[in-house]
Write a protein that holds these residues in place. Sequence first.
Motif: not given
Ligand code: GRF
Length: 187
Positions: A8-15, A85-88, A106-110, A165-167, A172-174
Amino acid sequence: FRIVVLASGSGSLLQALLDAERAGRLPASIVAVGSDRVDAHALARARDAGITTFALPLTRGADRATWDAGLTALVAAHEPDLVVSAGFMKLLGETFLARFGGRAINSHPALLPSFPGMHAVRDALAHGVKVTGATVFTIDAGVDTGEILGQVAVPVADDDTVETLHERIKVAERELLVRTVTTLAGS
Ligand code: GRF
């Protein structure tokens, strides 16, 4: 091994997944990227990589079950072995889970079960934890409650903001997501 990514967002996980695939570090192919937002930067990243995209906005007042069925059909058209689901930012409903339950992660930042939901990083920071992290889990009918597949710990700095912190978590999440998808693709 066919993967559809939802973002849904910037897509850095997708990248990170796109880069791993291109570098030959991912034994899978990302066959499509979908979103609930037509303007998600994740879709631009997919287009830049020559990958098919689709978007199905959930318009205000629209019927949720109809949206869920529509999204399920759009995903199913690409015959994925795995949905990532990567930031969906939408909960996936019973039609989707009936079709892809057990094959959607799904990936979750916690570090679940701590800090589920939409504001995990803010909540962890507000709670004053010294260590947080990221979790990759199998999507089920709950909110961030599925089977945990992998986790990574990330230290919290005293001067952290939600953004810093999220960055740090995302770095690590990637790696965790690529590692987990690689394991699933190979299993
Ligand atoms: C990730 O930290 C994901 O876990 C959370 O939102 C972020 C998505 O980042 N739900 P991006 O859109 O992949 O940059």
